[in-house]
Design an enzyme around this catalytic site. Sequence first.
Site, PDB file in Angstrom:
ATOM      1  CG  HIS A  62      -5.539  -8.668   0.830  1.00 43.43           C
ATOM      2  ND1 HIS A  62      -5.151  -9.402   1.925  1.00 43.43           N
ATOM      3  CD2 HIS A  62      -5.028  -7.414   1.025  1.00 43.43           C
ATOM      4  CE1 HIS A  62      -4.439  -8.628   2.750  1.00 43.43           C
ATOM      5  NE2 HIS A  62      -4.356  -7.422   2.217  1.00 43.43           N
ATOM      6  CE1 TYR A  77      -7.043  -3.744   6.130  1.00 43.14           C
ATOM      7  CE2 TYR A  77      -5.332  -5.225   5.358  1.00 43.14           C
ATOM      8  CZ  TYR A  77      -5.716  -4.013   5.914  1.00 43.14           C
ATOM      9  OH  TYR A  77      -4.780  -3.095   6.278  1.00 43.14           O
ATOM     10  CG  ASN A 107      -1.899  -8.601   6.092  1.00 43.02           C
ATOM     11  OD1 ASN A 107      -1.406  -9.550   6.717  1.00 43.02           O
ATOM     12  ND2 ASN A 107      -1.298  -8.038   5.064  1.00 43.02           N
ATOM     13  CD  GLN A 121      -3.242  -8.072  -1.835  1.00 38.94           C
ATOM     14  OE1 GLN A 121      -3.222  -6.876  -1.528  1.00 38.94           O
ATOM     15  NE2 GLN A 121      -2.728  -9.012  -1.063  1.00 38.94           N
ATOM     16  N   GLY A 181       8.865  -7.207   0.150  1.00 40.94           N
ATOM     17  CA  GLY A 181       8.157  -5.944   0.242  1.00 40.94           C
ATOM     18  C   GLY A 181       9.101  -4.768   0.308  1.00 40.94           C
ATOM     19  CB  THR A 224      -0.938  -0.026   1.230  1.00 42.29           C
ATOM     20  OG1 THR A 224      -1.884  -1.073   1.031  1.00 42.29           O
ATOM     21  CG2 THR A 224      -1.666   1.285   1.418  1.00 42.29           C
ATOM     22  NE  ARG A 266       0.681 -11.441   1.238  1.00 42.82           N
ATOM     23  CZ  ARG A 266       1.328 -10.421   1.786  1.00 42.82           C
ATOM     24  NH1 ARG A 266       0.689  -9.354   2.202  1.00 42.82           N
ATOM     25  NH2 ARG A 266       2.643 -10.447   1.903  1.00 42.82           N
ATOM     26  CG  ASN A 300      -5.932  -4.144  10.456  1.00 42.82           C
ATOM     27  OD1 ASN A 300      -5.812  -2.975  10.836  1.00 42.82           O
ATOM     28  ND2 ASN A 300      -5.695  -4.515   9.210  1.00 42.82           N
TER      29      ASN A 300
HETATM   30  C1  PHB Z   1      -1.912  -0.813   5.148  1.00 43.41           C
HETATM   31  O1  PHB Z   1      -2.328   0.057   4.405  1.00 43.41           O
HETATM   32  O2  PHB Z   1      -1.400  -0.568   6.239  1.00 43.41           O
HETATM   33  C2  PHB Z   1      -2.020  -2.219   4.720  1.00 43.41           C
HETATM   34  C3  PHB Z   1      -2.729  -2.529   3.583  1.00 43.41           C
HETATM   35  C4  PHB Z   1      -2.852  -3.855   3.185  1.00 43.41           C
HETATM   36  C5  PHB Z   1      -2.268  -4.843   3.941  1.00 43.41           C
HETATM   37  C6  PHB Z   1      -1.553  -4.535   5.071  1.00 43.41           C
HETATM   38  C7  PHB Z   1      -1.426  -3.223   5.452  1.00 43.41           C
HETATM   39  O3  PHB Z   1      -2.417  -6.105   3.589  1.00 43.41           O
END
Ligand code: PHB
Length: 361
Positions: free
Chosen positions: A176, A181, A179, A100, A318, A27, A228, A236
């Site tokens: 996705h 979401y 993380n 993604q 990353g 991001t 993923r 989060n």
């Molecule tokens: C973020 O914007 O902090 C972020 C976005 C997507 C992710 C992890 C972190 O999978």
Amino acid sequence: MSAIDLFSPLAVGRMTLPNRVVMAPLTRNRSTPEGVPRALNVEYYRQRAGAGLILTEATCVSPTAVGYPLTPGIWNEAQVAGWRAVTDAVHGAGGRIHCQLWHVGRVSHPDLQPGGIAPVAPSAIAPAGEAFTMAGPKPFVTPRALALEELPGIVADYRAAAANALAAGFDGVEVHAANGYLLDQFLRDGSNRRDDAYGGAIDRRARLLMEVMAAVVDACGADRVGVRLSPVQPFNDMRDSDPRATFSRVVDLLGDFPLAYLHVTEVGRDAPGAAGPFFDPLELRARWRGVYMTNGGYDQARANAVLAAGRADLVAFGVPFLANPDLPERYRRGAPLNAPDPATFYGGDAHGYTDYPALAD
Ligand code: PHB
């Protein structure tokens, strides 16, 4: 016989990757306010076309999927046109790129939602922490639990986004489900307290993800689709009472689809309060027949070791890719790496985005 390393080619779906240095989804908050990729984004991805495969930054499937300012979407024609310029540039430079697909669920804020409505989630449980709005950080609000009748609409949004990704020229998509979401919120029992067909035992918590996978596979073909997971990621405010059991079953269920790859991030396993009882996400590799991608703080030596040991087939990088547009070439030559500048990770302009030098510069 030489060992598999980052420079061993690999067939992934319909593609042959020339190397196993994948660009992880990152991001960067540099799209237009309407979620449209622009010329600056085209240049950023073009610079990184030497990756075996580029995974785009998380890209919103619908207006209610949005959780951060200036993140891109793929639900309308302007966004598809913006992404078309990106995929053309990457392909023109000899690369490959998956989009993604993202829905943040409860990790949003009314300020970021159409009409200022509450974000949606499996259950009305607010995560601890703050959303990043245009007006700065604000505490997360209690989300609205999605009604059973609304879930087909969420699946339809993913299907449409996947079709849009192909129309935009992507080689495929990555769902996705990591993380913290939306899809991950359904998978883990800390955020999913539903008592209908989408909550309770793991097969029911995984049902939305499996319906999304079926729809996206139908739109794209399984060999253009990856997914993923983040089994030990506490980010989060995520937790699960038994992450090993939860994610072992999720991987087994995903095995019904002959996907291009499974992408599992190890991020979080060393964090204080890592999600639930500890386990090593690399254990999941033994349950997966296809291509397995790992991620999480790897450098070249550790990546080559995990590949040579057969514990993964691909490694996503990353931060090193963010700071080194020509990361595979630097690894190939044993060249030094540019240092990343965390102050420019999220938002801003070309500085810290497209101005990291390549070796030839
Ligand atoms: C973020 O914007 O902090 C972020 C976005 C997507 C992710 C992890 C972190 O999978």
